[in-house]
Design an enzyme around this catalytic site. Structure first.
Site, mmCIF file in Angstrom:
data_model
loop_
_atom_site.group_PDB
_atom_site.id
_atom_site.type_symbol
_atom_site.label_atom_id
_atom_site.label_comp_id
_atom_site.label_asym_id
_atom_site.label_seq_id
_atom_site.Cartn_x
_atom_site.Cartn_y
_atom_site.Cartn_z
ATOM 1 N N PRO A 195 0.568 -0.929 0.161
ATOM 2 C CA PRO A 195 -0.195 0.055 -0.528
ATOM 3 C C PRO A 195 0.557 0.779 0.117
ATOM 4 C CG PRO A 195 -0.848 -1.408 1.713
ATOM 5 C CD PRO A 195 0.041 -2.199 1.325
ATOM 6 N N CYS A 196 0.479 2.069 -0.500
ATOM 7 C CA CYS A 196 1.203 3.521 -0.929
ATOM 8 C C CYS A 196 0.410 4.576 -0.409
ATOM 9 C CB CYS A 196 1.349 3.671 -2.539
ATOM 10 S SG CYS A 196 -0.482 4.615 -3.330
ATOM 11 N N ASN A 197 -0.888 4.284 -0.192
ATOM 12 C CA ASN A 197 -1.649 5.889 0.657
ATOM 13 C C ASN A 197 -0.715 6.529 1.593
ATOM 14 O OD1 ASN A 197 -2.110 3.289 2.394
ATOM 15 N ND2 ASN A 197 -4.145 3.951 2.387
ATOM 16 N N LEU A 249 1.752 7.023 1.484
ATOM 17 C CA LEU A 249 3.378 7.241 1.191
ATOM 18 C C LEU A 249 3.436 8.988 0.144
ATOM 19 C CD1 LEU A 249 5.190 4.134 0.424
ATOM 20 C CD2 LEU A 249 5.679 5.456 2.524
ATOM 21 N N ALA A 250 1.839 8.596 -0.978
ATOM 22 C CA ALA A 250 1.736 8.956 -1.819
ATOM 23 C C ALA A 250 1.701 10.387 -1.536
ATOM 24 C CB ALA A 250 0.452 8.227 -2.785
#
Length: 644
Positions: free
Chosen positions: A603-605, A607-608
């Site tokens: 999951p990137c949320n 980091l984004a």
DNA sequence: TCGATCATGATTAGGAAG
DNA sequence: CTTCCTAATCATGATCGA
């Protein structure tokens, strides 16, 4: 049943002892190794497994799960789509925290895995101004705490496993996993309780001295449990775990190891353009962070089919070499230091940063860490449209000359609002009749177009992309995410979180010659099956696919695709990576002989850049699942090497 | 309760200018 | 070298209506 490295293992002294225990029990001879000693550690793990037989055979990182559970109230069912008002999981703690506004610091500590109650108490007692003191307080609390509550496994957290046997077009549930869990439980029960011991104290000492927890954890993990605090400090400095560590040390205090480390790094990356192209100045060198990973420009990784560039040859670190092959993905533009950490965990493999705009009509800047060969790659055919006009020919009629975009920006999980496109339409109509709107309006419109990926669908009329257009741009078959009760909003979300198939397929194409009979695939964070689709389109048969995905709608999408493409292999679905332990992995691998490839984009949320609310970095609630990718990859490597 | 809809900046990096 | 500008970005939370 909380697996070890989950979340903030780094901050959890309990987790730490879990890690080190198997090593300590076998009397791992400690030495201050210049090389990552994970491979050596693995040898011990293997011995541990072989010598087992009497039930002590799981190498387990899960030795003290029940201790872990306590730290994760209600968050153990973490989902990619956090429930908004989820009454089912209704812990009073969770809901209260949602209502009140806690500080960023609060959530950082909670993200590290401490309970909200504990963190709130610590901050209350110590005050926001002293994060180090708070951390120490939290750690101390954990070390002293010696009577963990026994907690039953939450029924809802038990993994439901679905097996699709495509030969019979049927799916059923495998009941064995419940047994696994109970077995696991008895394991934990029979395992002797390890006193929070020297490792915890060392961690405490290091953090008290101001070293970052993460650095301390890695140092202990790599140097072994018997390393002295001084040696650990040496390691932390050498590895330059973070700027904080550096800031506390003058250059003259840096140990000799630092030089060795530098030489090693230099040698390792000396043949890489992206690495050596831009060197930091002398002053930066003194600060010691010259090895921070930088994004290449142009972002073409080790090469893309559309851009002529010199062939980049790389040599992988020993510990990274397969089997199995692995492939990890995440957003390139993560907060500082994230990719350094990711690379460090994934056996010091240098990330390959690629922008999908070199493959298709939309940008997608991503980093990929993998141990695949890089020569003789080939692209998927037919080549996808590479400009907006080619991809969306109907927009051409309305495209004004002053909108010079040829590529779309990154496809995200949300689309522009109708209100916005209406505002733009009105702004344009005010100047209708003129040949071109004033520059000021042009700038406003173009900014919004770029921000929301709007395309021209009529006179002065802009619109966000349709879901099927997003599917096509990302390389998925038409209607891949359509139907089966999936909402439009969910389609955007699932697609926005997916791979760009052509990009990934280009990297995976080298497997075609290596595995003519097909691959056994472990797909973590599968999403809508980007890796599966890529391999299928490459003509690489999928023999056994274990797909781990938390979202039910995504699992349905993959299962539907699996059936519609007449796959001959077996598809096994697992819901939660955190429930995938060594026993289950070994059982799966024994049934079909190990994995050839492990793919995952965690999951990137957190980091984004689009995330205004919880861009907490790698320790964020969802993004910390990266550590589960590493945990599972390392487990598989361990089991694979045991077989030989 | 679910799905659609909407408003909501900050963190990076890079380049030009001083 | 610093300062200032441009540019991009796998999102979350609140609200509303069915």
């Amino acid at each position: 049943m909380r697996p070890l490295l989950a979340g903030a293992f780094a901050a959890s002294s309990v987790s730490l002892s879990s890690v080190c225990v198997p090593f300590a029990k076998k009397g791992l001879v400690n030495h201050l190794s210049k090389d990552p000693c994970i491979s050596q550690a693995r040898e011990y793990i293997v011995m541990d497994g072989n010598a087992a037989g009497e039930g002590d055979d799981n190498v387990d990182w899960n030795t003290e799960d029940e201790l872990e559970v306590e730290n994760y109230p209600a968050s153990s069912s973490s989902s990619l789509t956090p429930p908004s008002g989820d009454a089912a999981s209704g812990s009073a703690e969770a809901s209260s925290s949602a209502g009140t506004s806690h500080s960023k610091l609060f959530y950082q500590f909670v993200g590290m895995g401490f309970s909200e109650k504990l963190v709130a108490k610590a901050i209350d007692e110590i005050g926001e101004g002293q994060p180090d003191a708070i951390l120490e307080h939290l750690l101390t609390y954990k070390v002293l705490e010696n009577s963990p509550q026994e907690q039953d496994i939450d029924e809802s957290a038990v993994v439901k496993e679905e097996v699709v046997d495509s030969d019979h077009f049927s799916s059923d549930y495998e009941g064995s996993f419940l047994d696994d869990l109970s077995d696991e439980d008895s394991y934990s029960g029979s395992e002797e309780v390890i006193n929070p011991s020297s490792e915890d104290k060392k961690l405490l000492s290091l953090t008290a001295m101001g070293y970052p927890v993460e650095g301390a954890y890695i140092a202990i993990e790599r140097c072994g449990p018997d390393a002295s605090v001084d040696e650990l400090i040496d390691f932390i400095c050498a590895a330059q775990m973070s700027k904080e560590a550096d800031a506390l040390l003058g250059p003259e205090e840096k140990p000799r190891l630092l030089n060795d480390f530098r030489k090693q790094k230099k040698r390792k990356h000396s043949n890489c353009d992206a690495w050596s192209k831009k060197r930091r100045g002398e002053k930066k060198l003194l600060h010691g962070d010259e090895e921070q990973i930088r994004l290449p420009n142009p972002m073409i990784g080790f090469g893309v089919p559309t851009e002529s560039s010199t062939i980049v040859h790389r040599t992988l670190p020993e510990a990274a070499i397969g089997p199995p092959y692995f492939y990890y993905e995440n957003v390139a533009l993560a907060p500082k230091g994230v990719w350094d950490t990711i690379s460090r965990f994934l056996y010091d493999v240098e990330p390959e940063f690629v922008d999908s705009k070199y493959f298709c009509a939309t940008a997608r800047k991503r980093g990929y860490v993998h141990n695949l060969p890089t020569n003789n790659r080939f692209p998927l055919l037919p080549l996808p449209p590479r400009t907006i006009h080619e991809a969306l020919p109907l927009t051409r009629k309305w495209w004004p000359s002053w909108d010079t975009r040829t590529k779309l920006n990154c496809l995200q999980t949300c689309i522009g609002s109708a209100k916005l496109t209406e505002r733009i339409r009105k702004a344009l109509e005010d100047n209708d009749g003129e040949s071109e709107p004033p520059l000021r309006i042009q700038k406003y419109v173009l900014d919004e177009c770029r921000k929301w990926n709007l395309v021209w669908v009529g006179r002065n009329k802009l619109a966000p992309l349709e879901p099927d257009e997003v599917e096509m741009l990302l390389g998925f078959p038409k209607n891949h995410t359509r139907g089966g009760g999936i909402s439009r909003t969910d389609r955007y979300k699932s697609l926005g979180n997916s791979f760009q198939v052509d990009t990934v397929a280009y990297h995976l194409s080298v497997l075609k010659d290596l595995f003519p009979a097909g691959v056994n695939l472990l797909s973590l964070f599968s999403g809508i099956g980007g890796a599966e689709v890529a391999l299928h389109r490459l003509g690489i048969p999928l023999k056994n696919v274990v797909s781990v995905e938390i979202s039910e709608v995504n699992r349905n999408i993959v299962r539907s695709w699996w059936e519609q493409t007449n796959q001959k292999g077996n598809l096994i679905h697992i819901a939660d990576v955190q429930q995938l332990n060594g026993d289950r992995l070994e059982q799966l691998m024994n049934s079909f002989g190990g994995f050839d490839l492990i793919v995952g984009g965690s999951p990137c949320n957190n980091l984004a850049g689009s995330n205004r609310h919880s861009r907490d970095g790698l320790e964020g609630k969802e993004s910390s699942l990266f550590y589960d990718y590493f945990r599972i990859l390392d487990l598989v490597k361990c089991i694979m090497s045991k077989g030989h």
